[in-house]
Design a protein around this motif. Structure first.
Motif, short mmCIF file in Angstrom:
data_model
loop_
_atom_site.label_atom_id
_atom_site.label_comp_id
_atom_site.label_asym_id
_atom_site.label_seq_id
_atom_site.Cartn_x
_atom_site.Cartn_y
_atom_site.Cartn_z
N UNK A 85 0.82 -1.21 0.00
CA UNK A 85 0.00 0.00 0.00
C UNK A 85 0.86 1.27 0.00
N UNK A 86 1.99 1.21 0.68
CA UNK A 86 2.92 2.36 0.67
C UNK A 86 3.45 2.59 -0.75
N UNK A 91 3.69 5.44 -5.95
CA UNK A 91 3.74 5.28 -7.41
C UNK A 91 2.48 5.74 -8.14
N UNK A 92 1.32 5.58 -7.50
CA UNK A 92 0.08 5.99 -8.20
C UNK A 92 -0.81 6.89 -7.36
N UNK A 93 -0.29 7.34 -6.23
CA UNK A 93 -1.06 8.29 -5.41
C UNK A 93 -2.28 7.66 -4.76
N UNK A 94 -2.22 6.35 -4.62
CA UNK A 94 -3.30 5.58 -3.99
C UNK A 94 -3.46 6.00 -2.54
N UNK A 95 -4.65 6.19 -2.08
CA UNK A 95 -4.89 6.52 -0.67
C UNK A 95 -5.29 5.25 0.07
N UNK A 96 -4.35 4.63 0.79
CA UNK A 96 -4.64 3.34 1.41
C UNK A 96 -5.72 3.42 2.49
N UNK A 101 -5.39 -2.32 -0.56
CA UNK A 101 -5.25 -3.71 -1.01
C UNK A 101 -5.12 -4.55 0.25
N UNK A 102 -5.83 -5.68 0.31
CA UNK A 102 -5.83 -6.51 1.51
C UNK A 102 -5.47 -7.96 1.15
#
Ligand code: GTP
Ligand code: MN
Ligand code: MN
Ligand code: MN
Ligand code: MN
Ligand code: MN
Length: 209
Positions: A85-86, A91-96, A101-102
């Motif tokens: 998740x980090x 890399x894609x600015x994902x907000x965990x 992702x689990x």
């Protein structure tokens, strides 16, 4: 308990099955670095002038000129899913905090003994809205233009010359085992049938110059 995934007969190729081990077994490996990548995809059915499509599947052009999935190396002492998740944030600015992702997205683990590297792979379906938001946030991410040269959608169709589209895409250079992971993800998510996968592999070998 995460066993080795069932590999369909169309993908019973040495390059696909090589190094696949159950997750528990990978935890016994000492002095291996760990990496985790994810195939993010969203259902999107329609037809363009090029062919029929069923989904948007995200890969990225990496700094080294190869294609791969978002994700990366997990730091020593870092939890694997947290590390993934980090990397997605970088890399894609994902907000965990909103849609992480689990473990329910876990798919496979492969060991590259020669590189003392264990590579974990996740497959996660998101909504088309989330997918498009991620494509946009990729441009604002910390690593955009450095590690990540762009987010791309994998062309899932084959064009009339029997080569352009997915077969041509598969002739790019891919990082690690990401090409094999892509085909496994397309099978696992039922975006391509076994027959379509065999067909696409055959056509990709039918190189047009
Ligand atoms: P740095 O922060 O620069 O260290 O990169 P990273 O942490 O983002 O690591 P990276 O994503 O490059 O992944 C580490 C290694 O895994 C790479 O050297 C590749 O060989 C391999 N790799 C990269 N992408 C993928 C992928 O999508 N699938 C697989 N199986 N391997 C990959
Ligand atoms: Mn044009
Ligand atoms: Mn990274
Ligand atoms: Mn990476
Ligand atoms: Mn990293
Ligand atoms: Mn980095």
């Amino acid at each position: 308990d995460f066993p080795i995934p069932e590999i369909p007969s169309c993908l019973q190729l040495r390059t696909v099955t090589k190094g696949l081990i159950p997750l528990a077994e990978s935890k016994k490996l000492d002095n291996y670095r760990m990496g985790a990548h994810v195939c993010l995809w969203a259902r999107q059915e329609g037809r363009s002038m090029f062919g029929e499509y069923r989904a948007a599947v995200m890969m990225q052009l990496r700094f080294d000129g190869t294609f791969g999935f978002p994700g990366g190396l997990v730091d020593k002492g870092e939890d694997m899913v947290e590390g993934l998740n980090r990397e997605l944030m970088e890399e894609i600015g994902w907000d965990p905090s909103t849609h992480p992702v689990t473990w329910s997205d876990y798919y496979s683990t492969q060991v590259a003994g020669d590189r003392r590297l264990v590579l974990h792979f996740f497959i996660k379906e998101v909504t088309l809205e989330q997918f498009i938001a991620l494509e946009k946030s990729c441009l604002q991410s910390r690593d955009y233009g450095k590690e990540v040269m762009g987010s791309v959608r994998v062309p899932l169709y084959t064009m009339d010359n029997m080569y352009n589209g997915l077969p041509a895409f598969l002739n790019n250079k891919f990082a690690g085992t990401s090409k094999q992971q892509l085909l496994l993800a397309l099978h696992h998510s039922k975006l391509l049938t076994e027959h379509e996968i065999s067909d696409v592999i055959l056509k990709s070998q039918n190189l047009k110059l």
